[in-house]
Write a protein that holds these residues in place. Structure first.
Motif, PDB file in Angstrom:
ATOM      1  N   LEU A 238       0.823  -1.203   0.000  1.00  0.00           N
ATOM      2  CA  LEU A 238       0.000   0.000   0.000  1.00  0.00           C
ATOM      3  C   LEU A 238       0.861   1.258   0.000  1.00  0.00           C
ATOM      4  O   LEU A 238       0.522   2.247  -0.650  1.00  0.00           O
ATOM      5  CB  LEU A 238      -0.922  -0.006   1.226  1.00  0.00           C
ATOM      6  CG  LEU A 238      -2.091  -0.988   1.160  1.00  0.00           C
ATOM      7  CD1 LEU A 238      -2.827  -1.046   2.480  1.00  0.00           C
ATOM      8  CD2 LEU A 238      -3.051  -0.606   0.041  1.00  0.00           C
ATOM      9  N   PHE A 239       1.980   1.207   0.735  1.00  0.00           N
ATOM     10  CA  PHE A 239       2.869   2.358   0.756  1.00  0.00           C
ATOM     11  C   PHE A 239       3.661   2.481  -0.545  1.00  0.00           C
ATOM     12  O   PHE A 239       3.818   3.583  -1.070  1.00  0.00           O
ATOM     13  CB  PHE A 239       3.850   2.235   1.939  1.00  0.00           C
ATOM     14  CG  PHE A 239       3.280   2.677   3.257  1.00  0.00           C
ATOM     15  CD1 PHE A 239       2.731   3.942   3.414  1.00  0.00           C
ATOM     16  CD2 PHE A 239       3.291   1.830   4.351  1.00  0.00           C
ATOM     17  CE1 PHE A 239       2.216   4.360   4.630  1.00  0.00           C
ATOM     18  CE2 PHE A 239       2.779   2.239   5.576  1.00  0.00           C
ATOM     19  CZ  PHE A 239       2.230   3.513   5.711  1.00  0.00           C
ATOM     20  N   THR A 372      -7.750  11.298   0.036  1.00  0.00           N
ATOM     21  CA  THR A 372      -6.428  10.694  -0.153  1.00  0.00           C
ATOM     22  C   THR A 372      -6.519   9.331  -0.833  1.00  0.00           C
ATOM     23  O   THR A 372      -7.512   8.627  -0.721  1.00  0.00           O
ATOM     24  CB  THR A 372      -5.715  10.543   1.200  1.00  0.00           C
ATOM     25  OG1 THR A 372      -4.395  10.065   0.968  1.00  0.00           O
ATOM     26  CG2 THR A 372      -6.446   9.555   2.102  1.00  0.00           C
ATOM     27  N   LYS A 373      -5.461   8.987  -1.523  1.00  0.00           N
ATOM     28  CA  LYS A 373      -5.352   7.667  -2.149  1.00  0.00           C
ATOM     29  C   LYS A 373      -4.527   6.704  -1.293  1.00  0.00           C
ATOM     30  O   LYS A 373      -4.257   5.585  -1.712  1.00  0.00           O
ATOM     31  CB  LYS A 373      -4.687   7.800  -3.532  1.00  0.00           C
ATOM     32  CG  LYS A 373      -5.454   8.661  -4.513  1.00  0.00           C
ATOM     33  CD  LYS A 373      -6.811   8.059  -4.853  1.00  0.00           C
ATOM     34  CE  LYS A 373      -7.529   8.872  -5.911  1.00  0.00           C
ATOM     35  NZ  LYS A 373      -8.864   8.332  -6.204  1.00  0.00           N
ATOM     36  N   ASP A 374      -4.125   7.150  -0.110  1.00  0.00           N
ATOM     37  CA  ASP A 374      -3.278   6.348   0.759  1.00  0.00           C
ATOM     38  C   ASP A 374      -4.104   5.264   1.449  1.00  0.00           C
ATOM     39  O   ASP A 374      -4.732   5.494   2.476  1.00  0.00           O
ATOM     40  CB  ASP A 374      -2.604   7.254   1.797  1.00  0.00           C
ATOM     41  CG  ASP A 374      -1.582   6.495   2.631  1.00  0.00           C
ATOM     42  OD1 ASP A 374      -1.434   5.283   2.399  1.00  0.00           O
ATOM     43  OD2 ASP A 374      -0.940   7.112   3.495  1.00  0.00           O
ATOM     44  N   GLU A 375      -4.090   4.072   0.864  1.00  0.00           N
ATOM     45  CA  GLU A 375      -4.904   2.996   1.417  1.00  0.00           C
ATOM     46  C   GLU A 375      -4.355   2.448   2.726  1.00  0.00           C
ATOM     47  O   GLU A 375      -5.050   1.717   3.435  1.00  0.00           O
ATOM     48  CB  GLU A 375      -5.016   1.862   0.389  1.00  0.00           C
ATOM     49  CG  GLU A 375      -5.817   2.255  -0.844  1.00  0.00           C
ATOM     50  CD  GLU A 375      -6.029   1.075  -1.766  1.00  0.00           C
ATOM     51  OE1 GLU A 375      -5.895  -0.072  -1.292  1.00  0.00           O
ATOM     52  OE2 GLU A 375      -6.301   1.291  -2.950  1.00  0.00           O
ATOM     53  N   SER A 376      -3.114   2.802   3.067  1.00  0.00           N
ATOM     54  CA  SER A 376      -2.569   2.336   4.340  1.00  0.00           C
ATOM     55  C   SER A 376      -3.357   2.903   5.514  1.00  0.00           C
ATOM     56  O   SER A 376      -3.432   2.289   6.582  1.00  0.00           O
ATOM     57  CB  SER A 376      -1.101   2.740   4.463  1.00  0.00           C
ATOM     58  OG  SER A 376      -0.965   4.151   4.533  1.00  0.00           O
ATOM     59  N   TYR A 378      -6.612   3.326   5.569  1.00  0.00           N
ATOM     60  CA  TYR A 378      -7.757   2.430   5.743  1.00  0.00           C
ATOM     61  C   TYR A 378      -7.314   1.118   6.384  1.00  0.00           C
ATOM     62  O   TYR A 378      -8.004   0.565   7.240  1.00  0.00           O
ATOM     63  CB  TYR A 378      -8.415   2.153   4.392  1.00  0.00           C
ATOM     64  CG  TYR A 378      -9.284   3.280   3.897  1.00  0.00           C
ATOM     65  CD1 TYR A 378     -10.630   3.337   4.242  1.00  0.00           C
ATOM     66  CD2 TYR A 378      -8.764   4.289   3.099  1.00  0.00           C
ATOM     67  CE1 TYR A 378     -11.435   4.372   3.791  1.00  0.00           C
ATOM     68  CE2 TYR A 378      -9.565   5.327   2.651  1.00  0.00           C
ATOM     69  CZ  TYR A 378     -10.894   5.363   2.991  1.00  0.00           C
ATOM     70  OH  TYR A 378     -11.699   6.385   2.565  1.00  0.00           O
ATOM     71  N   LEU A 379      -6.164   0.621   5.973  1.00  0.00           N
ATOM     72  CA  LEU A 379      -5.693  -0.651   6.516  1.00  0.00           C
ATOM     73  C   LEU A 379      -5.440  -0.535   8.019  1.00  0.00           C
ATOM     74  O   LEU A 379      -5.810  -1.418   8.797  1.00  0.00           O
ATOM     75  CB  LEU A 379      -4.423  -1.085   5.788  1.00  0.00           C
ATOM     76  CG  LEU A 379      -4.040  -2.563   5.911  1.00  0.00           C
ATOM     77  CD1 LEU A 379      -5.126  -3.447   5.327  1.00  0.00           C
ATOM     78  CD2 LEU A 379      -2.726  -2.821   5.199  1.00  0.00           C
ATOM     79  N   ARG A 380      -4.813   0.573   8.425  1.00  0.00           N
ATOM     80  CA  ARG A 380      -4.566   0.798   9.852  1.00  0.00           C
ATOM     81  C   ARG A 380      -5.883   0.940  10.615  1.00  0.00           C
ATOM     82  O   ARG A 380      -6.038   0.404  11.713  1.00  0.00           O
ATOM     83  CB  ARG A 380      -3.714   2.056  10.041  1.00  0.00           C
ATOM     84  CG  ARG A 380      -2.257   1.901   9.646  1.00  0.00           C
ATOM     85  CD  ARG A 380      -1.513   3.205   9.808  1.00  0.00           C
ATOM     86  NE  ARG A 380      -1.586   3.689  11.188  1.00  0.00           N
ATOM     87  CZ  ARG A 380      -1.371   4.956  11.541  1.00  0.00           C
ATOM     88  NH1 ARG A 380      -1.086   5.853  10.630  1.00  0.00           N
ATOM     89  NH2 ARG A 380      -1.446   5.306  12.806  1.00  0.00           N
ATOM     90  N   LEU A 381      -6.825   1.683  10.020  1.00  0.00           N
ATOM     91  CA  LEU A 381      -8.115   1.874  10.688  1.00  0.00           C
ATOM     92  C   LEU A 381      -8.865   0.550  10.799  1.00  0.00           C
ATOM     93  O   LEU A 381      -9.464   0.239  11.838  1.00  0.00           O
ATOM     94  CB  LEU A 381      -8.960   2.892   9.907  1.00  0.00           C
ATOM     95  CG  LEU A 381     -10.329   3.229  10.513  1.00  0.00           C
ATOM     96  CD1 LEU A 381     -10.172   3.871  11.884  1.00  0.00           C
ATOM     97  CD2 LEU A 381     -11.119   4.153   9.590  1.00  0.00           C
TER      98      LEU A 381
END
Length: 745
Positions: A238-239, A372-376, A378-381
């Motif tokens: 994701l990053f 944002t397009k930073d899916e990390s 969402y993953l953290r949440l």
């Protein structure tokens, strides 16, 4: 070091918490259990409670002093002093939690190998925080792992503790600097799952390096597809998607083993006991806002935590006077984010807090998540939310019943967040799938059913076993009100799926037609199964409850969405309601249900005509043809409706297998006179009240209520009267279908 001095000093100005620093580092403040008025503390010093606290403080100070000075390997069995001090630490830790300055001493002695593993294990299990854990204590204890003084089991237990109390550590910068050190422990098979878990919590974009990705891939090739390795690789991808080229499962699962051990339950017990014992006690929250009187851990994480920073005090003071809003080298501290303009100015260098739960109650951060397009993020949440939901669920975890109201508030917050973002969380879906089979249908009913309405699209087989089957069992055995609530929730679920389809359809380009075609077919199948499921439970529910109008309203409300899917949502799917829903509505005693049914059949006709025209024109590249069975079923229903309401021939012409067709001889045995007209718009039980009122207005002097007078021109007057009473569904149905059927016949 400077941070060690700050930990020992009670006068240091740097403070992430909105509380007096003395409360955090002074044993006397910890003894009182919270904030202290200095004047009152002198007056109350001799009270029995404070005398008892003095005794505990003295015992703890002696114990810490003992463990700090212990040098040689001491046997637990032959040393009464060690037993005494160990018992003191354990009892105080479980009763009130340990003050911040106690962690450095106990961690150092537990990891130094000076004592037996049984003692070290008991010490580590006693590390329950009363407030926060100094980062310097953790960093200094990590250094013991370099010299291999402690056993592998103690190292493993330390990692589990570190993961559990991660959110209680006051700063994280020095821990982030140790990322490479922790990464080196991946080679140990026993420690690997917990190291991955810790790295997952620590990972930032700058942590992702090609050599680390290669190392993880090598480990995966050696150990197989392990969930903890998969979790870290997913976060890396994701990053830096350009560096991780392998295909990984896209859906978040439970990646990590439960590492909480005895600490999570002890932390909750300590917080609860401290609040109960002292009316002035307030937990020391890890946030920049004023602490709230909450008992559960998730509530503490709804406050935005103070930013971790490695600047010294002078730099921080200068930064307070001048915040460079456009600096690309600095992360903008989220606790300073107050306005939408600040969000726009700093949107490219915001760093989300370690406690992802604080995002749920901050509209500005939710706006950022939408952009944002930073899916990390969402993953953290998802990871945090999945853990919290599982831990706090009042019917999945023993002794959680007393926290039902707080759990309700949390579920409500999650639901509002999903509404704000207009998408469901996969962690909520996971939680629902696990908890619904255990749910009694009563606890947190409104909140659970609201969360059901935001379940993301997934395969039918998964939804059938995890959602439809447990929901059906509750549905059939619960009250009428519960049945209506479930139907309302499933209607909103359908609408959310259809809205998702419209949004993604608009965003697709012409070059993506083939992928869209695949996605569309999958969506059509999942939506069709949901509609069939609702049709089935609706049919059974109407029989169980004897066709109540209240239930019928919610069923027809669901089909108001179904009948318009083709034109309103551009989904090439139309499914007629089952006969077990259609005929109870057609023969309903209530005009509202009949009017609803008329409107639904009008919209079915409009959608089917449009579909047939598009099918014949062949102008669209994507062509999903409706089955002939759909048209056939619609025609059967329309013949039955017109036969009932208009031509009084339903008993003769209804051709549906479950329809109204009956022989005249059987009808005569009912002894009902004029049985043929029993269900037209004059004699229908749902319409007879209107007919009576119409007769009273048309023939005020006639008290015989002769319904046979409503014919010819009076029939047309009666129709206009019905339309004026608000029966718009009946109006559009008659105007669209009656003439067409008459011409066809």
């Amino acid at each position: 070091s400077e941070k060690m001095q700050r930990r020992q000093s009670s006068k240091t100005p740097k403070q992430p918490l909105q509380i007096h620093h003395k409360n955090q580092t002074d044993l006397s403040a910890w003894r009182k259990g919270g904030r202290i008025d200095p004047e009152k503390s002198v007056q109350n010093h001799q009270s029995p409670t404070n005398q008892k606290s003095d005794s505990k403080q003295a015992s703890l100070e002696q114990a810490l002093s003992y463990f700090e000075k212990v040098q040689d390997h001491v046997s637990l069995k032959k040393n009464n002093v060690l037993q005494k001090h160990l018992t003191t630490v354990e009892s105080i830790a479980l009763q009130r939690g340990l003050p911040p300055e106690g962690f450095g001493v106990l961690l150092n002695v537990a990891l130094s190998g000076k004592l037996a593993d049984t003692v070290n294990t008991r010490l580590l299990k006693s590390l329950v925080p009363a407030s926060v854990i100094p980062e310097t204590s953790v960093v200094s204890s990590v250094s013991w792992l370099c010299v291999s003084k402690c056993s592998g089991n103690i190292q493993l237990l330390f990692l589990r503790w570190l993961i559990t109390v991660f959110d209680f550590i006051d700063h994280k910068e020095q821990l982030h600097a140790l990322y490479g050190f922790f990464f080196s422990f991946l080679q140990d098979e026993k420690m690997c799952p917990y190291v991955c878990h810790l790295l997952y919590l620590l990972t930032r974009k700058e942590s992702v390096k090609p050599f680390r990705i290669r190392r993880l891939l090598d480990l995966q090739a050696k150990m197989g597809m392990q969930s903890h390795l998969q979790a870290l690789l997913s976060l890396y991808k994701l990053f830096c998607p350009e560096l991780v080229t392998i295909t990984l499962p896209g859906k978040m699962k439970t990646y990590f083993k439960n590492s909480e051990g005895p600490w999570k339950a002890a932390i909750n017990t300590v917080r609860r006991r401290n609040q109960e014992n002292s009316p002035v006690f307030q937990p020391l929250f890890l946030g920049a806002a004023q602490p709230q009187s909450r008992k559960r851990k998730w509530n503490t994480q709804l406050i935005i935590p103070a930013s971790s920073t490695n600047k010294n005090n002078l730099e921080e003071d200068r930064e307070k006077n001048r915040v460079d809003l456009y600096s690309t080298n600095e992360s903008f501290p989220v606790e300073q984010l107050q306005t939408f303009s600040q969000l726009l100015q700093n949107i490219h260098h915001l760093e989300f807090p370690s406690q992802m739960g604080s995002v749920l109650t901050n509209p500005l951060l939710l706006h950022y998540m939408n952009c944002t397009k930073d899916e990390s993020i969402y993953l953290r949440l998802y990871y945090w939310m999945g853990q919290t939901l599982q831990e706090e669920c009042t019917w999945c975890v023993a002794d959680n019943n007393q926290y039902e109201e707080e759990f309700k508030d949390f579920l409500e917050t999650v639901y509002k967040t999903e509404c704000f973002l207009q998408e469901g969380f996969s962690s909520c879906e996971e939680f629902l799938y696990k908890s619904l089979p255990l749910w009694d249908g009563f606890c947190c009913r409104s909140q659970i059913l609201r969360l059901v309405s935001w379940i993301p699209l997934s395969s039918f087989s998964e939804m059938k076993s995890h959602l439809y089957d447990p929901l059906a069992q509750l549905f059939f055995t619960s009250s009428l009100y519960f049945k209506c609530s479930v139907l309302e929730s499933l209607k909103e679920l359908l609408q959310n799926w259809l809205n998702w389809h419209v949004i993604h359809l608009d965003s697709e380009s012409d070059s993506q037609v083939h992928s869209l075609n695949t996605t569309l077919s999958g969506l059509v199948n999942v939506v069709a199964e949901l509609i069939h499921f609702v049709g089935w439970i609706s049919t059974v529910a109407l029989r169980l409850e004897n066709n109540p109008t209240f239930l019928l309203y919610f069923i027809l409300d669901f089909y108001e969405t179904v009948c318009d899917m083709y034109l309103r949502y551009n989904l090439p799917l139309l499914i007629m309601p089952p006969a077990g829903v259609f005929y109870p509505a057609l023969l309903s005693m209530d005009s509202v249900s009949l009017n609803q049914l008329c409107y639904i059949m009008y919209r079915y006709r409009t959608n089917l005509v449009a579909a047939k025209e598009n099918e014949l024109s062949k102008t669209k590249t994507l062509q999903f043809k409706f089955s002939s069975q759909t048209y056939q079923e619609y025609n059967q229903y329309i013949i039955a409706m017109v036969g009932c309401l208009w031509t009084s021939s339903a008993f003769q012409k209804d051709i549906h297998p479950q329809g109204l067709r009956m022989d005249d001889e059987l009808l005569k045995k009912t002894t009902v006179q004029e049985f043929k007209t029993s269900f037209n718009i004059v004699y229908h039980p749902a319409m007879m009240g209107y007919a009576v009122l119409f007769l009273q207005q048309a023939w005020p002097d006639d008290t015989t209520f002769n319904f046979s007078l409503i014919k010819g021109k009076k029939w047309n007057w009666y129709l206009e009267y019905l339309y004026a009473q608000g029966l718009k569904g009946l109006k559009v149905f008659i105007e669209s279908s009656i003439n067409r059927v008459s011409q066809a016949s």
